[in-house]
Design an enzyme around this catalytic site. Structure first.
Site, short mmCIF file in Angstrom:
data_model
loop_
_atom_site.label_atom_id
_atom_site.label_comp_id
_atom_site.label_asym_id
_atom_site.label_seq_id
_atom_site.Cartn_x
_atom_site.Cartn_y
_atom_site.Cartn_z
N ASP A 20 13.92 35.56 -18.06
CA ASP A 20 15.22 36.10 -17.64
C ASP A 20 15.16 36.62 -16.20
O ASP A 20 14.10 37.03 -15.72
CB ASP A 20 15.62 37.24 -18.60
CG ASP A 20 17.11 37.55 -18.50
OD1 ASP A 20 17.88 36.72 -17.97
OD2 ASP A 20 17.50 38.64 -18.96
N HIS A 37 17.27 29.49 -10.47
CA HIS A 37 16.71 28.59 -11.48
C HIS A 37 15.63 27.69 -10.85
O HIS A 37 14.61 27.43 -11.46
CB HIS A 37 17.81 27.74 -12.12
CG HIS A 37 18.82 28.56 -12.89
ND1 HIS A 37 18.44 29.57 -13.75
CD2 HIS A 37 20.18 28.54 -12.92
CE1 HIS A 37 19.52 30.11 -14.27
NE2 HIS A 37 20.59 29.52 -13.78
N LEU A 131 -3.44 23.09 -23.50
CA LEU A 131 -2.27 23.90 -23.84
C LEU A 131 -1.14 23.06 -24.44
O LEU A 131 -0.82 21.99 -23.92
CB LEU A 131 -1.76 24.56 -22.54
CG LEU A 131 -0.47 25.36 -22.63
CD1 LEU A 131 -0.70 26.68 -23.35
CD2 LEU A 131 0.10 25.64 -21.23
C1 FPP Z 1 17.64 33.05 -17.46
O1 FPP Z 1 18.00 33.63 -16.25
C2 FPP Z 1 17.13 31.72 -17.27
C3 FPP Z 1 17.72 30.57 -17.73
C4 FPP Z 1 18.95 30.57 -18.51
C5 FPP Z 1 17.14 29.25 -17.43
C6 FPP Z 1 15.66 29.13 -17.38
C7 FPP Z 1 15.35 27.89 -16.70
C8 FPP Z 1 14.39 27.70 -15.81
C9 FPP Z 1 13.37 28.71 -15.47
C10 FPP Z 1 14.35 26.40 -15.07
C11 FPP Z 1 13.46 25.33 -15.41
C12 FPP Z 1 12.77 25.35 -16.70
C13 FPP Z 1 11.78 24.48 -17.02
C14 FPP Z 1 11.19 24.57 -18.37
C15 FPP Z 1 11.24 23.48 -16.07
P1 FPP Z 1 19.48 34.11 -16.03
O2 FPP Z 1 20.22 33.03 -15.32
O3 FPP Z 1 20.07 34.52 -17.34
O4 FPP Z 1 19.30 35.34 -15.10
P2 FPP Z 1 20.24 36.62 -15.00
O5 FPP Z 1 20.06 37.41 -16.25
O6 FPP Z 1 19.68 37.32 -13.81
O7 FPP Z 1 21.63 36.14 -14.78
#
Ligand code: FPP
Length: 250
Positions: A20, A37, A131
């Site tokens: 997050d 992201h 892994l």
């Molecule tokens: C949460 O941050 C994150 C996500 C919803 C997406 C996670 C995706 C990645 C890390 C990208 C690529 C993944 C892989 C497996 C290659 P948020 O957007 O909810 O953050 P916020 O709470 O600050 O809004």
């Protein structure tokens, strides 16, 4: 930073992470959430490598929840494009590091190109023995339990399962995670302290760690610090401290 020494006998087998803070990381820098992201994908690469180096057998990442479909269309599309690109581009790195890719969730919801990239990467990495990296996509713990209950009910209706014989083991065998051990550790980055529908059944005895570090900034030293804290926690599984001490005496 202080040197961290870990006990190889007390390493976790399975780490689950709620990644997050990508959006806030970007916003703090005056950037669009999508940049967060992208940086998040770099953090994934670092942590996968670190878990491989630490010989942790299972890492499960929450990449896209069932609820994330409700985000603005452009963000969902950008995330899907990033996933496709990351999955395709990372295959050589996964092969080099002996990582086996796995995916859980309602994968049929994903764009066809994403499903195809996943299928191909899972197939290519299937013989790797290091892994096991599980990406959770269009996943939520409650919907997983719903599918699990439907599967068991269908089998019970066909008399393939005896209702009175349904055990915790039966449930585990019908979850998306049937081939994985339960997580020993669940980490959430980004400062919030909740489990947000992730692996609800499987985290019954997991040690929970919440860090204010935003996911794009999360790196190996943060992981090592959590592992050190984990090794100092006593996992009692409902027993007393005295019982645990007696059972670990040689
Ligand atoms: C949460 O941050 C994150 C996500 C919803 C997406 C996670 C995706 C990645 C890390 C990208 C690529 C993944 C892989 C497996 C290659 P948020 O957007 O909810 O953050 P916020 O709470 O600050 O809004």
């Amino acid at each position: 930073m202080e040197e961290i020494t870990l006990d190889p006998q007390r390493m976790p087998k399975h780490i689950a992470i709620i990644m997050d803070g990508n959006g806030r990381w970007a916003k703090q820098r005056g950037l669009d959430r999508v940049f967060g992201h992208r940086e998040g994908a770099n953090a994934v690469r670092r942590i996968v490598r670190a878990c491989g180096e630490l010989q942790i057998p299972y890492l499960t990442l929450y990449a896209f929840s069932t609820e994330n479909w409700n985000r603005p269309k452009y963000e969902v599309e950008a995330l899907m494009a990033l996933l496709i690109k990351s999955i395709q581009e990372e295959v050589p790195e996964l092969m080099k590091n002996n990582v086996r890719l796995n995916a859980i969730g309602h994968l049929a919801d994903l764009p066809q190109q994403c499903q195809d990239a996943l299928t191909e990467a899972i197939r290519t990495t299937s013989a790797n023995t290091g892994l096991t990296l599980t990406i959770s996509l269009s996943y939520s713990g409650r919907s997983e339990l719903k599918y699990c209950m439907r599967e068991i009910a269908k089998k019970a209706k066909k008399n393939e399962i005896d209702i009175d014989g349904i055990s915790e083991e039966t449930i585990c065998q019908h979850l998306y995670t049937s081939a994985l051990p339960d997580p020993d550790i669940m980490i959430r980055t980004g400062g919030e302290q909740r489990v947000s529908n992730f692996l609800l059944w499987q985290i019954a005895y997991a040690e929970l760690f919440f860090t204010p570090v935003m996911w794009p900034d999360f790196d190996k030293p943060h992981l090592l610090e959590i592992l050190s804290q984990y090794q100092n926690r006593e996992r009692r599984y409902g027993k007393t401290s005295e019982q645990i001490a007696a059972s670990t005496k040689i």
